[in-house]
Design an enzyme around this catalytic site. Structure first.
Site, PDB file in Angstrom:
ATOM      1  N   GLN A 105       0.842  -1.199   0.000  1.00 55.93           N
ATOM      2  CA  GLN A 105       0.000   0.000   0.000  1.00 55.93           C
ATOM      3  C   GLN A 105       0.877   1.249   0.000  1.00 55.93           C
ATOM      4  O   GLN A 105       1.701   1.452   0.897  1.00 55.93           O
ATOM      5  CB  GLN A 105      -0.924   0.026   1.215  1.00 55.93           C
ATOM      6  CG  GLN A 105      -1.953   1.157   1.131  1.00 55.93           C
ATOM      7  CD  GLN A 105      -2.832   1.243   2.362  1.00 55.93           C
ATOM      8  OE1 GLN A 105      -2.341   1.555   3.445  1.00 55.93           O
ATOM      9  NE2 GLN A 105      -4.118   1.005   2.200  1.00 55.93           N
ATOM     10  N   TYR A 175      -6.521  10.570   4.021  1.00 52.80           N
ATOM     11  CA  TYR A 175      -5.116  10.845   3.705  1.00 52.80           C
ATOM     12  C   TYR A 175      -5.020  11.599   2.384  1.00 52.80           C
ATOM     13  O   TYR A 175      -6.031  11.932   1.767  1.00 52.80           O
ATOM     14  CB  TYR A 175      -4.334   9.536   3.676  1.00 52.80           C
ATOM     15  CG  TYR A 175      -4.204   8.862   5.025  1.00 52.80           C
ATOM     16  CD1 TYR A 175      -3.532   9.487   6.074  1.00 52.80           C
ATOM     17  CD2 TYR A 175      -4.768   7.610   5.266  1.00 52.80           C
ATOM     18  CE1 TYR A 175      -3.408   8.878   7.321  1.00 52.80           C
ATOM     19  CE2 TYR A 175      -4.651   6.994   6.512  1.00 52.80           C
ATOM     20  CZ  TYR A 175      -3.971   7.637   7.533  1.00 52.80           C
ATOM     21  OH  TYR A 175      -3.864   7.039   8.765  1.00 52.80           O
ATOM     22  N   ARG A 321      -8.333  -6.678  11.643  1.00 52.13           N
ATOM     23  CA  ARG A 321      -8.094  -7.089  13.026  1.00 52.13           C
ATOM     24  C   ARG A 321      -8.355  -8.584  13.247  1.00 52.13           C
ATOM     25  O   ARG A 321      -7.807  -9.188  14.168  1.00 52.13           O
ATOM     26  CB  ARG A 321      -8.938  -6.232  13.972  1.00 52.13           C
ATOM     27  CG  ARG A 321      -8.419  -4.801  14.083  1.00 52.13           C
ATOM     28  CD  ARG A 321      -9.242  -3.968  15.042  1.00 52.13           C
ATOM     29  NE  ARG A 321     -10.430  -3.405  14.424  1.00 52.13           N
ATOM     30  CZ  ARG A 321     -11.305  -2.619  15.051  1.00 52.13           C
ATOM     31  NH1 ARG A 321     -11.130  -2.317  16.323  1.00 52.13           N
ATOM     32  NH2 ARG A 321     -12.353  -2.125  14.422  1.00 52.13           N
ATOM     33  N   CYS A 347     -12.230  -5.039  20.491  1.00 51.38           N
ATOM     34  CA  CYS A 347     -12.078  -4.336  21.771  1.00 51.38           C
ATOM     35  C   CYS A 347     -11.339  -3.007  21.623  1.00 51.38           C
ATOM     36  O   CYS A 347     -11.412  -2.150  22.494  1.00 51.38           O
ATOM     37  CB  CYS A 347     -11.356  -5.226  22.775  1.00 51.38           C
ATOM     38  SG  CYS A 347      -9.584  -5.390  22.476  1.00 51.38           S
TER      39      CYS A 347
END
Length: 646
Positions: A105, A175, A321, A347
């Protein structure tokens, strides 16, 4: 018509590159590269384990094309010089060993950085400050924009030389490239501003440059936010037009995300977010283009991911995640060992670490970010000792699983009639049910081991320890809530744990003492049961929910506001001679009146370590019995201590 041969593990293409399945690892910063932006062994091992775990492709985290001004964090990968190529080559080789494709990326932070990180004033399409970073950027000249196009193209060339299978242009989340796309942040009047075509131009020129100067068949993915969730920002209708423009200019795949720094909960999801809620945006774009579309966002369960692919909503799903929590998610899913997947609970610990300039970690996977320093635990041949674990909450169960994997005979003692400890309490408040996933995972793991003996309804006292003298003994008995005693009060007082366990309080006037995580979660829980709730806090407003990660904290405070739960900060409680409750300001001592007469008081002013077994020299204390804290603390301590067993 749905093609039922198409599923999560059918191969597909991005441009000319064949990907073995539909699972991509989403690009996520780790804060593990060197300060100069180089690939190091920690980074390599981290990605190697995710490639080995079965992902079809990995999109390596955001990598700066123009350092230092374009850096988003201090410890970010960089590829603005040929000297960075060798390190990336090693990384690519480790990823590709496992028939896993490697994409890089390419990134420029634009206005979402500051001089503390870069040493320079940020740059942007227009001099409009990000409300989170609060640093006014300098507007790029037309010549500078053209120069940035060249820098992205040269970075893609370096990625190609390093062996990457393709690149992704990071035009999402506010961005630099995303801020050009957005009418919210791009007010230019030259050929890079104004119309949708003009605002997309910087990206289409990069794509064209890569195809012309690197290789025509070198795949380029563009990731952008289909809805920025800010007034005046990108919305789906215009994003569909942007996707069409990208396709007509040669993009090989479109990766659909949402949000910016200013709408952070639409970028980094809280635990309450519905699984796959962003797929809708990707699906609508897919209807209008023919190139592959990648969907992302809170995808945790393989059955759901497979449904999304089979329905034709998207061509690939990106796991972020989920692969931090369990790098082997794809391989376990392929084998249909769904219960063996350690699902991410959302979380927020991993992202909160990054916000604090720390390397990535995970509440439910203590090796995440530590893969190099903490290798997989190895079995012990013919262990001489047994392992006795007192307490079957999250910490105790996790320790039992680790010790059993190492070959020890394990005895797990629990004074209650079921496993889980406080995990049921943690998962009781609204939006927190994901903690049940961790309980389900641990219980299932325990059931797989014949060398774990579960002893329910069994309390261990000091006299029992003599029988364990030659073995490893771990105290994972946890913590108990501190109880605020209101002597001679006319109303009952209960602990926060009792509240979340009993599920009985409805239509009451309730005050809660304490505005940290436990108090606010209890308030949210009670408000849903038609109770009138006021939170009393001795501390100031900044301490409300302070021990919760930022995203879930913001989500919880927003929820409480919607439910009209008042938080009275700088307020203390006392009792008069008749047993009536009095409230006053902690500094001015001015009397404070509540909007109702309280019927119940809930004490939520912290926890104490269980002290049943005292401080015995030979007992290993882990989790709350060592020091009250979060689940993540106990899981890490369990791993560290079990790793020391000989």
């Amino acid at each position: 018509m749905v093609n039922f041969k198409q599923d999560l593990f059918s191969p597909f293409y991005i441009g000319t590159v064949r990907v073995k399945n539909r699972i991509l690892m989403a690009p996520m910063e780790t804060n593990m590269p060197s300060l100069n932006g180089e690939v190091n062994d920690r980074v390599i091992q981290y990605y190697k384990e995710r490639a080995e775990g079965g992902a079809g492709a990995i999109i390596v985290e955001f990598t700066c094309v123009d350092s230092p001004v374009g850096k988003g964090t201090e410890a970010q990968l960089v590829i603005d010089h040929d000297g960075f190529i060798p390190g990336h080559t090693y990384l690519v080789e480790e990823i590709q060993k496992y028939n896993c494709r490697a994409f890089l990326q390419l990134h420029h932070a634009g206005r979402q950085t500051n001089s503390k990180i870069t040493g320079f004033q940020p740059v942007a399409p227009s001099p409009i400050a990000c409300k989170v970073m609060r640093a006014e950027p300098r507007e790029l000249t037309t010549d500078e924009v053209e120069d940035l196009v060249t820098k992205f193209v040269r970075a893609a060339r370096r990625a190609k030389l390093a062996g990457y299978d393709g690149v992704e242009l990071h035009a999402a989340h506010g961005y630099l490239l995303g801020s050009f796309l957005s009418p919210y942040s791009n007010k230019r009047t030259d050929r890079y501003g104004g119309s949708t075509v003009n605002r997309t131009r910087v990206i289409t020129e990069i794509i064209q440059g890569i195809k012309a100067k690197v290789e025509r068949n070198f795949p380029v993915i563009v990731r952008f936010s289909a809805d920025e969730f800010v007034d005046g920002g990108l919305e789906l209708e215009e994003s569909i037009e942007i996707a069409k423009l990208l396709e007509s200019n040669g993009v090989d795949a479109i990766h659909v995300s949402t949000g910016t720094f200013e709408s952070n909960d639409k970028n980094i999801d809280p635990m309450s977010a519905k699984q796959g809620w962003r797929i809708h945006f990707a699906s609508e774009i897919k209807k209008q283009v023919t190139v592959p579309v990648i969907g992302v966002g809170v995808i945790r369960e393989p059955e759901y991911a497979n449904e999304v692919i089979q329905s034709g909503s998207v061509d690939f799903i990106a796991l972020g995640r989920a692969l931090i929590a369990d790098p082997k998610w794809p391989e376990k899913a392929r084998k249909r060992n769904y219960k063996d997947i350690n699902r991410c609970t959302t979380c927020g610990y991993c992202t909160d670490r990054l916000r604090q300039h720390q390397s990535i970690r995970c509440s439910v996977n203590p090796r995440a970010g530590r893969e190099l320093s903490q290798p997989e635990l190895q079995p012990v041949v013919n262990p001489l000792k047994k392992v006795h674990i007192i307490g079957a909450g999250a910490t105790g169960m996790y320790a039992a699983v680790l010790a059993a994997k190492r070959g020890y005979e394990v005895y797990l003692y629990e004074r209650e009639n079921q496993l889980g400890g406080l995990l049921d309490v943690a998962s009781a408040p609204p939006g927190k049910k994901n903690w049940q996933w961790f309980k389900e995972y641990l219980v299932h793991q325990i059931q797989q081991f014949s060398n774990i003996t579960i002893c329910l309804n069994k309390s261990i006292e000091l006299k029992d320890l003599a029988k364990m003298a030659n073995d490893y003994v771990m105290d994972a008995s946890g913590m108990t809530p501190k109880f605020h005693k209101l002597f001679n009060a006319n109303i009952p007082i209960v602990s926060v744990v009792e509240v979340l366990q009993t599920n009985k309080m409805e239509n009451k006037n309730i005050i809660i003492l304490g505005s940290r995580g436990a108090g606010l979660e209890a308030a949210n829980y009670l408000a849903d049961k038609n109770n009138r709730v006021v939170v009393i806090a001795r501390s100031g407003k900044r301490s409300n929910g302070l021990n919760i990660d930022l995203i879930n904290r913001m989500d919880l405070l927003k929820d409480l506001k919607l439910k009209k739960v008042d938080i009275l900060n700088n307020t203390d409680i006392s009792i008069d001679e008749k047993g009536n409750l009095l409230f006053s300001h902690t500094v001015s001592k001015e009397r404070i009146h509540l909007p109702f007469e309280p019927e119940i008081v809930v004490s939520a002013r912290g926890f104490d370590a269980n002290s049943i077994l005292g401080d015995q020299e030979d007992i290993i204390k882990i989790g709350g019995s060592n020091e009250p804290g979060k689940i993540l603390n106990g899981i890490w301590q369990a791993y560290v201590e079990v790793s020391k067993f000989l």
